[in-house]
Design a protein around this motif. Structure first.
Motif, PDB file in Angstrom:
ATOM      1  N   PRO A   1       8.176   4.520  16.647  1.00 27.21           N
ATOM      2  CA  PRO A   1       9.664   5.268  16.700  1.00 27.21           C
ATOM      3  C   PRO A   1       9.601   6.471  16.310  1.00 27.21           C
ATOM      4  O   PRO A   1      10.432   7.366  16.626  1.00 27.21           O
ATOM      5  CB  PRO A   1      10.143   4.237  15.445  1.00 27.21           C
ATOM      6  N   ASP A   2       8.617   6.994  15.275  1.00 31.90           N
ATOM      7  CA  ASP A   2       8.681   8.472  15.039  1.00 31.90           C
ATOM      8  C   ASP A   2       8.300   9.321  16.188  1.00 31.90           C
ATOM      9  O   ASP A   2       9.134  10.454  16.144  1.00 31.90           O
ATOM     10  CB  ASP A   2       7.549   8.630  13.802  1.00 31.90           C
ATOM     11  N   THR A   3       7.423   9.080  17.016  1.00 29.47           N
ATOM     12  CA  THR A   3       7.227  10.030  18.102  1.00 29.47           C
ATOM     13  C   THR A   3       8.357  10.081  19.099  1.00 29.47           C
ATOM     14  O   THR A   3       8.615  11.040  19.428  1.00 29.47           O
ATOM     15  CB  THR A   3       5.888   9.598  18.707  1.00 29.47           C
ATOM     16  N   VAL A   4       8.849   8.669  19.179  1.00 32.92           N
ATOM     17  CA  VAL A   4       9.966   8.733  20.027  1.00 32.92           C
ATOM     18  C   VAL A   4      11.272   9.575  19.658  1.00 32.92           C
ATOM     19  O   VAL A   4      11.859  10.285  20.313  1.00 32.92           O
ATOM     20  CB  VAL A   4      10.243   7.138  20.457  1.00 32.92           C
ATOM     21  N   ALA A   5      11.526   9.397  18.268  1.00 34.02           N
ATOM     22  CA  ALA A   5      12.508  10.180  17.783  1.00 34.02           C
ATOM     23  C   ALA A   5      12.462  11.573  17.744  1.00 34.02           C
ATOM     24  O   ALA A   5      13.245  12.605  18.165  1.00 34.02           O
ATOM     25  CB  ALA A   5      12.766   9.679  16.334  1.00 34.02           C
ATOM     26  N   LEU A   6      11.027  12.230  17.541  1.00 34.10           N
ATOM     27  CA  LEU A   6      10.771  13.573  17.558  1.00 34.10           C
ATOM     28  C   LEU A   6      10.919  14.200  18.914  1.00 34.10           C
ATOM     29  O   LEU A   6      11.478  15.115  19.030  1.00 34.10           O
ATOM     30  CB  LEU A   6       9.183  13.614  16.949  1.00 34.10           C
ATOM     31  N   VAL A   7      10.397  13.482  19.891  1.00 31.11           N
ATOM     32  CA  VAL A   7      10.655  13.974  21.193  1.00 31.11           C
ATOM     33  C   VAL A   7      11.959  14.131  21.720  1.00 31.11           C
ATOM     34  O   VAL A   7      12.414  15.127  22.243  1.00 31.11           O
ATOM     35  CB  VAL A   7       9.498  13.103  22.219  1.00 31.11           C
ATOM     36  N   ARG A   8      12.946  13.065  21.330  1.00 22.24           N
ATOM     37  CA  ARG A   8      14.230  12.989  21.566  1.00 22.24           C
ATOM     38  C   ARG A   8      14.913  14.193  20.982  1.00 22.24           C
ATOM     39  O   ARG A   8      15.724  15.062  21.387  1.00 22.24           O
ATOM     40  CB  ARG A   8      14.925  11.799  21.386  1.00 22.24           C
TER      41      ARG A   8
ATOM     42  N   VAL B   1      10.512  13.944   7.377  1.00 26.70           N
ATOM     43  CA  VAL B   1      11.227  13.435   8.152  1.00 26.70           C
ATOM     44  C   VAL B   1      10.283  12.579   9.311  1.00 26.70           C
ATOM     45  O   VAL B   1      10.416  11.526   9.582  1.00 26.70           O
ATOM     46  CB  VAL B   1      12.117  14.125   9.307  1.00 26.70           C
ATOM     47  N   PHE B   2       9.102  13.282   9.510  1.00 24.28           N
ATOM     48  CA  PHE B   2       8.097  12.676  10.603  1.00 24.28           C
ATOM     49  C   PHE B   2       6.729  12.692   9.571  1.00 24.28           C
ATOM     50  O   PHE B   2       5.914  13.704   9.953  1.00 24.28           O
ATOM     51  CB  PHE B   2       7.990  13.241  11.884  1.00 24.28           C
TER      52      PHE B   2
ATOM     53  N   GLY C   1      26.179  14.864  18.061  1.00 21.76           N
ATOM     54  CA  GLY C   1      26.236  13.479  17.744  1.00 21.76           C
ATOM     55  C   GLY C   1      25.087  12.579  18.115  1.00 21.76           C
ATOM     56  O   GLY C   1      24.555  11.832  17.277  1.00 21.76           O
ATOM     57  N   ALA C   2      24.290  12.783  19.172  1.00 23.56           N
ATOM     58  CA  ALA C   2      23.271  12.224  19.692  1.00 23.56           C
ATOM     59  C   ALA C   2      22.041  12.565  18.938  1.00 23.56           C
ATOM     60  O   ALA C   2      21.248  11.624  18.357  1.00 23.56           O
ATOM     61  CB  ALA C   2      22.874  12.472  21.286  1.00 23.56           C
ATOM     62  N   SER C   3      22.090  13.677  18.466  1.00 24.51           N
ATOM     63  CA  SER C   3      20.686  14.310  17.596  1.00 24.51           C
ATOM     64  C   SER C   3      21.210  13.768  16.018  1.00 24.51           C
ATOM     65  O   SER C   3      19.971  13.019  15.279  1.00 24.51           O
ATOM     66  CB  SER C   3      20.728  15.764  17.129  1.00 24.51           C
ATOM     67  N   ARG C   4      22.105  13.555  15.508  1.00 22.41           N
ATOM     68  CA  ARG C   4      22.348  12.897  14.297  1.00 22.41           C
ATOM     69  C   ARG C   4      22.086  11.412  14.411  1.00 22.41           C
ATOM     70  O   ARG C   4      21.861  11.007  13.377  1.00 22.41           O
ATOM     71  CB  ARG C   4      23.873  13.011  13.879  1.00 22.41           C
ATOM     72  N   ARG C   5      22.489  10.825  15.519  1.00 17.59           N
ATOM     73  CA  ARG C   5      22.032   9.424  15.560  1.00 17.59           C
ATOM     74  C   ARG C   5      20.582   8.990  15.504  1.00 17.59           C
ATOM     75  O   ARG C   5      19.867   8.127  15.088  1.00 17.59           O
ATOM     76  CB  ARG C   5      22.683   8.779  16.793  1.00 17.59           C
ATOM     77  N   VAL C   6      19.816   9.943  16.044  1.00 17.82           N
ATOM     78  CA  VAL C   6      18.388   9.693  16.341  1.00 17.82           C
ATOM     79  C   VAL C   6      18.110  10.044  14.832  1.00 17.82           C
ATOM     80  O   VAL C   6      16.970   9.048  14.258  1.00 17.82           O
ATOM     81  CB  VAL C   6      17.763  11.120  17.179  1.00 17.82           C
ATOM     82  N   LEU C   7      18.277  10.591  14.116  1.00 22.49           N
ATOM     83  CA  LEU C   7      18.039  11.053  12.434  1.00 22.49           C
ATOM     84  C   LEU C   7      18.448   9.655  11.661  1.00 22.49           C
ATOM     85  O   LEU C   7      17.895   9.378  10.715  1.00 22.49           O
ATOM     86  CB  LEU C   7      18.455  12.233  12.025  1.00 22.49           C
TER      87      LEU C   7
ATOM     88  N   HIS D   1      15.542  17.302   3.283  1.00 24.92           N
ATOM     89  CA  HIS D   1      16.523  18.127   2.445  1.00 24.92           C
ATOM     90  C   HIS D   1      17.081  19.522   3.341  1.00 24.92           C
ATOM     91  O   HIS D   1      17.658  19.971   3.163  1.00 24.92           O
ATOM     92  CB  HIS D   1      15.914  18.731   1.054  1.00 24.92           C
ATOM     93  N   ASP D   2      16.153  19.458   4.604  1.00 28.77           N
ATOM     94  CA  ASP D   2      16.784  20.490   5.321  1.00 28.77           C
ATOM     95  C   ASP D   2      17.978  20.004   6.534  1.00 28.77           C
ATOM     96  O   ASP D   2      18.628  20.864   6.970  1.00 28.77           O
ATOM     97  CB  ASP D   2      15.426  21.069   6.549  1.00 28.77           C
ATOM     98  N   TYR D   3      18.132  18.722   6.240  1.00 26.16           N
ATOM     99  CA  TYR D   3      19.306  18.194   7.063  1.00 26.16           C
ATOM    100  C   TYR D   3      20.416  17.720   6.095  1.00 26.16           C
ATOM    101  O   TYR D   3      20.531  16.786   5.184  1.00 26.16           O
ATOM    102  CB  TYR D   3      18.724  16.887   7.712  1.00 26.16           C
ATOM    103  N   ARG D   4      21.421  18.656   6.106  1.00 25.56           N
ATOM    104  CA  ARG D   4      22.643  18.272   5.454  1.00 25.56           C
ATOM    105  C   ARG D   4      23.869  18.890   6.100  1.00 25.56           C
ATOM    106  O   ARG D   4      23.781  19.665   7.070  1.00 25.56           O
ATOM    107  CB  ARG D   4      22.418  19.053   4.123  1.00 25.56           C
ATOM    108  N   GLU D   5      25.021  18.266   5.742  1.00 28.83           N
ATOM    109  CA  GLU D   5      26.319  18.771   6.306  1.00 28.83           C
ATOM    110  C   GLU D   5      26.209  18.579   7.825  1.00 28.83           C
ATOM    111  O   GLU D   5      27.063  19.215   8.646  1.00 28.83           O
ATOM    112  CB  GLU D   5      26.784  20.042   5.929  1.00 28.83           C
ATOM    113  N   GLY D   6      25.475  17.662   8.292  1.00 34.40           N
ATOM    114  CA  GLY D   6      25.172  17.284   9.895  1.00 34.40           C
ATOM    115  C   GLY D   6      24.326  18.137  10.597  1.00 34.40           C
ATOM    116  O   GLY D   6      24.464  18.186  12.101  1.00 34.40           O
TER     117      GLY D   6
END
Length: 294
Positions: free
Chosen positions: A138-145, A202-203, A186-192, A163-168
């Motif tokens: 799952p980590d590799t798949v999410a990273l590539v996406r 994150v990874f 929105g697609a990127s936020r769903r991955v995270l 902590h680098d991911y905030r306010e979307g």
């Protein structure tokens, strides 16, 4: 004479000196630069020079080493300045005479400009492979996406902290061109959102307190490319594809440059793929405008 020989210092070997030089430069190089240079030292330089006395290495020896890397010219070109840095430090520390760097004057290989862009069909094949592997990796798949969806450099996503991911959006404190914001769809936020926060990274790496290793990501990427039947495809080509897709959808070069984190338009232009279809549309647009007059 025998007494002097018994107390003669053993020669300084290039391997231990190179390791010391890399450690000392950890304060000067960015973490990603340090990691890359360690790879070139380990894979291209030390197999040839590790046991050689640093004072004895000649220019001819370096030339033979460099010629032996002709099959991988890009790696040879990147390894040469790392080796040169080691010899500069050897001079500074008194292990070699001044101005005796054996890397001086060696011409690098000419490497042709290389552009590779994913076609829509290839993107669909990658998507299918990622879906198949989501349960096992799952980590590799999410990273590539995320690389596909953001156009980021692999190091920017691989070194991402929560902590680098905030306010979307992503707020990168130290990208290649300095701090920058990465605006997320929105697609990127769903991955995270689908990732568990089990580390500050994150990874995270599986066996150490750090991010996923470069070698791990590239090894898994090669497996993805093989499964998707993609030839000669680099991970960085996802960034080129992102830029060209944005261009095909009407985004301007300055906008694309800002999305990629470029400082100047000339850099962005090297990432863009101006295909025949877009060229024909441009020709027709100009012709139509001229036909109707100013």
């Amino acid at each position: 004479m025998e007494h002097d020989t018994l107390h003669e210092k053993p020669p300084t070997l290039l391997g231990p000196l190179a390791d010391s030089v890399i450690r000392s430069h950890s304060r000067l190089w960015k973490p990603r630069t340090l990691a890359v240079n360690r790879c070139y030292l380990r894979n291209q330089i030390l197999p040839f020079f590790a046991r050689r006395p640093v004072a004895d290495v000649s220019r001819g020896e370096v030339r033979r080493w460099f010629a032996g890397l002709r099959a991988t010219p890009a790696a040879a070109n990147r390894a040469l300045p790392v080796l040169s840095t080691v010899f500069r430090e050897a001079e500074r520390l008194g292990f070699r005479p001044e101005n005796s760097n054996p890397c001086a004057g060696i011409r690098r290989y000419r490497t042709p400009g290389r552009s590779r862009f994913l076609t829509p069909a290839e993107i669909r094949r990658i998507g299918a492979v990622l879906a198949e592997r989501e349960r096992d990796a799952p980590d590799t798949v999410a990273l590539v996406r995320l690389l596909i969806l953001t156009g980021c450099r692999q190091g920017e996503i691989r070194h991402l902290r929560w902590h680098d991911y905030r306010e979307g959006n992503l707020y990168l404190p130290d990208s290649k061109t300095g701090p920058r914001t990465v605006w997320l769809s929105g697609a990127s936020r769903r991955v995270l959102a689908g990732l568990g926060r089990r580390s500050a990274w994150v990874f995270p790496a599986r066996r150490s307190d750090g991010p996923m290793r470069t070698e791990t990501l590239y090894r898994r990427w090669r497996g993805i490319c093989q499964a998707a039947d993609l030839q000669d495809m680099r991970l960085h080509d996802l960034r080129h594809t992102y830029a060209s897709f944005a261009l095909s959808r009407g985004e301007t070069v300055p906008t694309i440059g800002r999305l990629l984190g470029h400082r100047d338009a000339a850099t962005t232009l090297r990432y863009l793929h101006f295909d025949d279809t877009r060229a024909m549309l441009a020709v027709q647009t100009v012709a139509a405008a001229m036909a109707h007059g100013p």
